[in-house]
Design a protein around this motif. Sequence first.
Motif, short mmCIF file in Angstrom:
data_model
loop_
_atom_site.label_atom_id
_atom_site.label_comp_id
_atom_site.label_asym_id
_atom_site.label_seq_id
_atom_site.Cartn_x
_atom_site.Cartn_y
_atom_site.Cartn_z
N ILE A 78 0.89 -1.29 -0.17
CA ILE A 78 0.00 -0.03 -0.10
C ILE A 78 0.88 1.12 0.23
N THR A 79 0.94 2.02 -1.12
CA THR A 79 1.94 3.16 -1.14
C THR A 79 1.18 4.43 -0.45
N GLN A 80 1.75 5.17 0.08
CA GLN A 80 1.39 6.26 0.89
C GLN A 80 0.56 7.19 0.55
N GLY A 81 0.74 7.47 -1.01
CA GLY A 81 0.01 8.41 -1.78
C GLY A 81 0.57 9.85 -1.50
N ASP A 82 -0.22 10.76 -1.56
CA ASP A 82 0.41 12.33 -1.36
C ASP A 82 0.25 12.40 0.21
N PRO A 83 1.31 12.55 0.74
CA PRO A 83 1.24 12.95 2.50
C PRO A 83 0.61 14.11 2.88
N SER A 84 0.23 15.09 1.87
CA SER A 84 -0.47 16.17 2.36
C SER A 84 -1.82 16.01 2.19
N GLY A 85 -2.29 14.89 1.76
CA GLY A 85 -3.81 14.69 1.61
C GLY A 85 -4.13 13.34 2.78
N ILE A 86 -5.04 12.73 2.33
CA ILE A 86 -5.74 11.91 3.40
C ILE A 86 -5.33 10.67 3.29
N GLY A 87 -4.37 10.22 2.31
CA GLY A 87 -3.73 8.95 2.22
C GLY A 87 -3.34 8.24 3.30
N PRO A 88 -2.30 8.65 3.94
CA PRO A 88 -2.05 8.33 5.32
C PRO A 88 -3.15 7.90 6.25
N GLU A 89 -3.83 8.72 6.53
CA GLU A 89 -5.12 8.70 7.47
C GLU A 89 -5.97 7.42 7.12
N HIS A 105 -11.37 7.95 -4.74
CA HIS A 105 -11.52 9.30 -4.27
C HIS A 105 -10.00 9.76 -4.53
N GLY A 106 -10.01 11.22 -4.44
CA GLY A 106 -8.94 12.19 -4.19
C GLY A 106 -8.05 12.34 -3.01
N THR A 107 -7.27 13.29 -3.01
CA THR A 107 -6.51 13.62 -1.89
C THR A 107 -7.29 14.45 -0.83
N ALA A 108 -8.24 14.99 -1.26
CA ALA A 108 -9.32 15.82 -0.35
C ALA A 108 -8.44 16.63 0.79
N PHE A 109 -7.74 17.61 0.09
CA PHE A 109 -6.92 18.47 0.70
C PHE A 109 -7.62 19.31 1.99
N ASP A 110 -9.06 19.45 1.52
CA ASP A 110 -9.71 20.32 2.51
C ASP A 110 -10.06 19.61 3.86
N ILE A 111 -10.03 18.47 3.75
CA ILE A 111 -10.38 17.63 5.13
C ILE A 111 -9.02 16.83 5.66
N ALA A 112 -7.84 16.99 4.88
CA ALA A 112 -6.73 16.14 5.24
C ALA A 112 -6.19 16.58 6.75
N TRP A 113 -5.70 15.67 7.36
CA TRP A 113 -4.87 16.01 8.80
C TRP A 113 -5.73 16.40 9.49
#
Length: 313
Positions: free
Chosen positions: A7-18, A279-287
Motif C-alpha cells: 500500500i503506497t502512501q500517496g500524497d502525504p499532504s492529503g488524506i492517504g496516510p489517514e 477518491h482524491g487527496t481531499a486536501f480540504d479535510i486532510a489531517w
Amino acid sequence: MGVRVLITQGDPSGIGPEVIVKAVRNLNKKERDNILLVGDRDIFIKAGWNSNLCSIIPTEVFGFRLIKSTSNAFSGKLSFKSLDVALKILESKRADALVTAPISKKSWDMAGIKYPGHTEYFRKKFGKDLLMCFNKDKMNFALLTEHIPLKDVSRYVTQHNIKLKITLLKEMISFFNFSKNPIILVAGLNPHCGDGGVIGMEEKKYIIPAIRAMKKSGVKVFGPYNPDDIFEKYFKMKANGAIFMYHEQLIPLLKVISKKNDIVHITWGLDFIRTSPAHGTAFDIAWKNIADETSMYKAIKTAMMLIRRKNSF
C-alpha cells in the motif's frame, strides 16, 4: 493467506496516510500480517501507525518537509518515490498486489513528474493496454479515456480503442467470476448519442461499428446509450459492465450511486493486481482525522480477493 499487498502512501499532504491506517486497523491480524506499507515512516506515525499494526518499507526524500493540505513538490516527490519502490518489489515477484493511496497530479507536476496519474505512468512503464475501471459489488464501469482534456477526447474515440476496452472489460468481469459471457453497455459521446449524425458523427463512424464488430465476435455488447440512461438499463438488462467515453461522463454518476463511499478503482491489464480508493487527496479535510476510510478498506479487500482468484487458476 500467502499474499503480499503493498500500500503506497500517496500524497502525504492529503488524506492517504489517514485512510490507510484506519483501513488497516479494520483488517484482522492474518490480513494485516500480509500488508506492507510503503512510504515515509514519520508520516505514517503521525497518521496513527504503530509497529503492532503492520510492517513498513520506509522511503525518504532528502530535505522533505510535510506541508499539509495543499499541493507541493515535496509531497509529489515522496508519493512518486513510494510508488517506484513498490513497483520494484512487484517486478521482483516479492508481492502480489498494489493498493495506491491518492496522489496529487499538481504535486507530481510541481516535482517534475510529467504523468497525469498512476494509470498513465503504468501504461508508459510497462507498455501494456490498460483499463481504468470502477467496481461496486457486481457493477463494473470503465473508461475509454482517462485524464485528458475534454477537447481531445474525440481523437481517442476510435473503433480500435472501443473494441480494446470492451475486450479488457470482458476479461476483468470473467476474472471476477461474475459472468463468463457478460452483458456490456456502451455510452455515446455526443448529446442524444449524436442524434443520427446531427449532433456529431462519432457514434455513426466509430462507436456503432465497433459495437457491431464485437457482437459478431460473440460479445454481448449493446449501445450506444445516453450516459444518464445507462444505470436504469444496466439493472433492467442485468448487465455486468459499462463503458463510458470520458472521465466526467462517469465520475459524477458514480458519486450519485455511492452514498457509502464504497467504490473501488481497478487498473486491469497489468501483470499484478492494482486497486485504489475511488477518491482524491481531499486536501480540504486532510489531517483532521475525519476522512472516511471505506473506499480504501474496500480497495484492500478487493485486492486480496483478486489475489485469491488469481492463485486459484
